[in-house]
Scaffold this active site. Structure first.
Site, PDB file in Angstrom:
ATOM      1  N   LYS B  81       0.849  -1.186   0.000  1.00 44.08           N
ATOM      2  CA  LYS B  81       0.000   0.000   0.000  1.00 44.08           C
ATOM      3  C   LYS B  81       0.888   1.240   0.000  1.00 44.08           C
ATOM      4  CE  LYS B  81      -3.994   1.683   2.714  1.00 44.08           C
ATOM      5  NZ  LYS B  81      -4.763   1.437   3.952  1.00 44.08           N
ATOM      6  N   SER B 156      -9.571   1.108   2.841  1.00 44.71           N
ATOM      7  CA  SER B 156      -8.737   1.904   1.974  1.00 44.71           C
ATOM      8  C   SER B 156      -7.620   1.132   1.257  1.00 44.71           C
ATOM      9  CB  SER B 156      -8.101   3.030   2.793  1.00 44.71           C
ATOM     10  OG  SER B 156      -7.243   2.488   3.786  1.00 44.71           O
ATOM     11  N   SER B 180      -9.714  -1.497   6.912  1.00 42.71           N
ATOM     12  CA  SER B 180      -9.118  -1.197   5.609  1.00 42.71           C
ATOM     13  C   SER B 180      -8.361  -2.339   4.947  1.00 42.71           C
ATOM     14  CB  SER B 180      -8.190   0.014   5.721  1.00 42.71           C
ATOM     15  OG  SER B 180      -8.956   1.193   5.787  1.00 42.71           O
TER      16      SER B 180
END
Lengths: 479, 496
Positions: B81, B156, B180
């Protein structure tokens, strides 16, 4: 005399002299090239996290113990938010609701009187960086070397009443942090600085008046003068029926006046909350005991001991306990030669005088306590006179040599042999028949002339008491 | 499409050791896959082909020298990420604010994977500063769900989940502040593990909400995720909140549970979770999972987590408070975006932050600043902390008295349409209802695929463990995974 009593509280910031910063591994010393003592944590880079330097906690415990505080088992770091270019994260990590130490006291000596000043709290925080603003261009520079340097903030109760008391309190704090070796106490560099809160109230009234804070006072003189001035300013306002406004002011040394910095009505909201990156600081009794056993003898204890152990008066005891290393020097010297008063006198006059002139401190002092003790011993044993001793001392300071080697090399040993002195004096009298006659006619002060001549003949080494004695004897004998 | 992009980590490991293919070939196959699919999926912000190929070549050398003594992940590609800072490779956190930002240091987890010889392929797209549940709120465009390009992949860590489920990357590292990792895993048919708070170092993870954030792996199987956790877990001197708790051997835990079965294991189902409105198919799927676990020998027990209804409000107050503070450092002074031609310091701050942050980030900073401000602090922040304590004790009591593991849905709905919830932030926040209690309590939880809706969208189920019991939830997850006949890769990879 004013009808108002002044109420003063000080917030003293002391930079702790740890090797590394409070939450990062960068070095914490001063004097490096701008922005070289930086790392991801100091710079507040994305993802960087603070980790507490345990040495910092150790230092805070020590100052807490020295000021008779309660050392709190749990203390919490919080974030204090404001934007400024020298504050990298947009918040300062500080302690707020739960400081590491609370409820202490410091007995401040004001002449004969001891005034106990309460310590509200001591908390830990990180220093910000340094901003400089160009005077010629619309540019500012931030140096983050100082960002993250550990600080303790020592907050007093509003127990101080006069500017002199405030300065004395500050002096004693400086003395203590230096004894503890946790802060160099250098006020010019800002290692020790203070904010003063001042309010006035009519004598007899318990309720406090409106307080004004004066920020960033970095010398004892400024502390005293700024408070003095602020008291006058507020007195004048109150006497003219005006209201004092709660605000923050700055001391302007050039103008000898305080000027407004910001008013509390526009005070920022710091939005304190516990820093989630830092676990609660837990100090167990073992840690406290360890810190307690590592505490040195503190200035007040040294002062009392010098008075009782060495029968010194307050003046000497105070001057010799000012610095830990001076006190240690004195203790060592006395242990070598037991004449405390003479040694106290030599240190506070000759040694201090020479150190001041040459700008050296006790660590760099070329005269060792052993050698100073030897010098006093040689005087006491009649090997040299006090006068010769001063020149020997000068030589000791210049060369680090021991007094006996200087006396030997220069042949300064005092002449106390009656036969030798008899011969010298006879010679002097024979060479000056006129003066002898004058003496005998009653001119007593000619004696001084003969002493001077004898001293000249002996390069000042003649034992003055014996010279006097023999002179009188010979002058009366031949009559 | 190369077969190399659908292998499990164990298969890759065996292939590398046998010399069936090299780490460089494995790396190239994935880069090729990313290049072929990223235009449609937008799951990568940065593709670091060059450094990846260099790392793969080094791994080949190491495997040749150390053979099976080389680390398990040596030569295995992965992605991360874009919230995890990477030395020398841009880290944007999905924000214009950090456009072009290159960190001078590596995140601890990336450092650990590098030491293991794993090969970083690139950085995954995400909601800006992890603020979102759909991966639509990125300054670099929305991420698409490979199961249906008109739907979101969740967020996310949406880019990470998509990378894994579409064969772009064998595994990815995400972060989980309120779901997330788990929710995008559920939306894309991947496995996602949120470790116990303190299990994995946060050093170098761009902070969103420091007392909630936790880095964890996303992968295509429980076993893969366990192998990655093994490599990244453990105390880090650079993160004072990482815990010095011994790291179990997760693969052994999985094997042991597979051998011993789930008999004697109590699995709690919180009754409060059924009071929320949940998609019918999700509800039916959960009931199926309960039956499956019973078939495996587990005892399913009804439990109560009485403060669940307040969890979401408490979560958002606390998370936004911390976020407003953590994002104060983006001021244009030292790094990142800085507004041009400003005439005062204040203008520099205001315009830098106005230009650099997206709408949702600004909204959250404002709300967070509000709850911390004088006069509101006690009513919001302090109250929310009290609720957090109650939520923690709910879980403690359940694990102490009633069960070993808790079963729960991941999300009330399957993947929703792009643009469907962006108009209402509140509606978006409500999708986090089943995931945030875990973060409030700092517990480990895993999301695994548990089926498909009639329209062919993945559904996930969540297993929550007590603190540092990752081994146990991985074991139960593995057992459940074996009983689920749900294979996601064929379907997604057909689409590409």
């Amino acid at each position: 005399m004013s009808s108002y009593e002044s109420v003063i509280g000080l917030e003293v910031h002391a930079q702790l002299s740890t090797d590394s910063k409070i939450f990062a591994l960068s070095a914490a010393h001063s004097g490096a090239e701008a922005n070289t003592l930086c790392d991801p944590v100091t710079l507040g880079l994305p993802g960087a996290l603070p980790v507490l330097n345990r040495r910092v906690v150790d230092y805070a415990i020590k100052i807490g113990l020295a000021l008779e505080c309660e050392i709190n088992r749990e203390s919490v770091f919080e974030r204090k938010h404001y934007f400024y270019p020298d504050l990298p994260k947009g918040y300062q990590i500080s302690q707020y609701e739960h400081p590491i130490c609370s409820n202490g006291r410091l007995a401040v000596r004001m002449g004969e009187e001891l005034r106990t000043i309460g310590i509200t709290r001591i908390h830990l925080e990180e220093d910000a960086g340094k901003s400089t603003h160009s005077e010629t261009e619309p540019v500012s520079y931030a140096d983050l070397n100082r960002a993250g340097v550990p600080l303790v903030e020592i907050v007093s109760e509003p127990d101080l009443r006069t500017p002199a008391e405030a300065a004395a309190y500050m002096r004693q704090l400086r003395q203590i942090v230096r004894y503890l070796d946790i802060c160099d106490g250098n006020m010019e560099d800002g290692s020790l600085r203070c904010d003063a809160n001042i309010s006035l109230r009519p004598y007899g009234q318990e309720e406090f008046g409106t307080k004004v804070e004066i920020k960033n006072l970095n010398s004892f003189r400024f502390v005293e003068r700024a408070i003095e001035h602020e008291i006058q300013r507020q007195t004048l306002m109150l006497e003219q029926g005006e209201k004092v406004i709660q605000e923050t002011r700055l001391w302007d040394e050039q103008k000898s006046a305080t000027k407004p910095m910001r008013s509390k009505e526009y005070a920022e909201d710091y939005r304190y909350f516990p820093d989630p990156d830092l676990p609660t600081v837990v100090v167990d009794p073992v840690w406290i005991d360890k810190a307690r056993s590592s505490l040195p003898e503190l200035p007040e204890q040294v002062f009392s001991r010098f008075k009782t152990m060495y029968a010194l008066d307050d003046y000497y005891a105070e001057r010799l306990s000012e610095e830990k290393l001076i006190a240690r020097f004195y203790d060592q010297a006395v242990s070598e030669h037991n004449n405390p008063t003479a040694l106290a006198n030599w240190i506070t006059t000759e040694l201090y005088g020479r150190m001041n002139r040459e700008g050296v401190n006790i660590e760099e002092c070329p005269v060792s306590p052993q050698n100073l003790a030897m010098l006093v011993r040689l005087i006491d044993e009649g090997v040299i006179s006090g006068k010769i001793a001063k020149s020997v001392f000068d030589e000791m300071f210049s060369t680090s040599a021991s007094p006996d080697s200087i006396i030997e090399a220069k042949g300064l040993r005092q002449v106390s042999d009656p036969e030798v002195l008899n011969n010298v004096i006879r010679g002097v009298l024979e060479q000056n028949p006129q003066q002898v006659a004058q003496f005998r006619e009653g001119k007593e002060k000619m004696l001084g002339f003969f002493v001077g001549q004898v001293m000249r003949e002996t390069q000042g080494k003649a034992n003055p008491e014996m010279v006097n004695e023999i002179l009188r004897k010979l002058l009366s004998e031949d009559a | 499409m190369s077969k190399l992009v659908s292998l499990s980590l164990v298969e890759m490991r065996e292939g590398l050791l046998r010399g069936d293919f090299s780490a460089l070939e494995l790396c190239d196959a994935h880069i090729e896959r990313i290049e072929a699919t990223n235009a449609a999926l937008n799951s990568f912000i940065t593709i670091s082909s060059e450094s990846a190929r260099a790392a793969a070549a080094a791994a080949d050398k190491r495997i040749a020298e150390e053979k099976d003594r080389s680390p398990m992940l040596c030569g295995i590609p992965y992605s991360a990420k874009d919230m995890l800072v990477s030395e020398g490779i841009e880290t944007t956190c999905g924000s214009k604010m950090l456009s072009g930002f290159i960190s001078p240091y590596n995140c601890t987890v990336l450092e650990r994977l590098e030491e293991n010889g794993a090969v970083l392929l690139g950085k995954n797209n995400m909601d800006e500063f992890a603020m979102g549940s759909s991966s639509e709120r990125s300054s670099y465009g929305a991420v698409r769900n490979p199961w249906d390009l008109d739907r979101v992949p969740g967020g996310s860590s949406g880019g990470s989940a998509v990378a894994v489920s579409s064969g772009q990357s064998p595994f990815s590292l995400g972060t989980d502040t309120g779901g997330s990792i788990r929710q995008p895993a559920a939306f894309t048919g991947a496995v996602g593990l949120k470790p116990t708070y303190g299990r994995v170092s946060r050093y170098g993870a761009v902070a969103y909400a420091s007392s909630f954030d936790q880095i964890g792996p996303l992968g295509r199987s429980v076993e893969d995720v366990a192998s990655v956790l093994q490599a990244i877990a453990g105390k880090d001197e650079l993160d004072a909140t990482s815990m010095d708790v011994p790291v179990d051997s997760y693969l052994e835990s999985i094997e042991r549970m597979a051998d011993e079965g789930l008999a004697g294991l109590k699995i709690g189902v919180p009754r409060e979770y059924f009071s929320f409105s949940v998609d019918e198919e999700i509800d039916a799927n959960l009931k199926g999972q309960i039956a499956a676990l019973e078939n495996l020998g587990a005892e399913l027990v009804d439990i109560s987590l009485p403060h669940t209804e307040h969890a979401l409000a408490s979560y958002y107050v606390l998370v936004l408070a911390e976020a407003s503070s953590n994002l104060a450092r983006y001021d244009g002074v030292r790094f990142g975006h800085r507004a041009e031609s400003v005439s005062s310091l204040e203008e520099m701050y205001c315009r830098t932050r106005a230009e650099g942050f997206g709408t949702e980030v600004k909204r959250r900073i404002m709300m967070g600043s509000y709850v911390l401000s004088a006069g509101y602090f006690d009513a919001y922040y302090v109250k929310a902390q009290q609720v957090r304590t109650l939520v923690i004790s709910d879980f403690k009591a359940a694990f102490a008295n009633d069960c070993d593991v808790i079963l729960a849905p991941v999300s009330p709905t399957p993947a929703f349409g792009i643009g469907e919830k962006t108009a209402s932030s509140l509606e978006m926040y409500l999708t986090d209802i089943f995931t945030v209690p875990v973060n409030l309590a700092g517990l480990p939880a895993i999301s695994i695929p548990s089926g498909l809706t009639k329209s062919g969208l993945p559904i996930g189920v969540q297993l929550i463990g007590s603190a540092f019991q990752e081994g146990q939830i991985l074991g139960v997850a593995k057992a459940l995974e074996q009983s689920n006949t749900f294979a996601n890769n064929e379907k997604t990879q057909q689409a590409f």
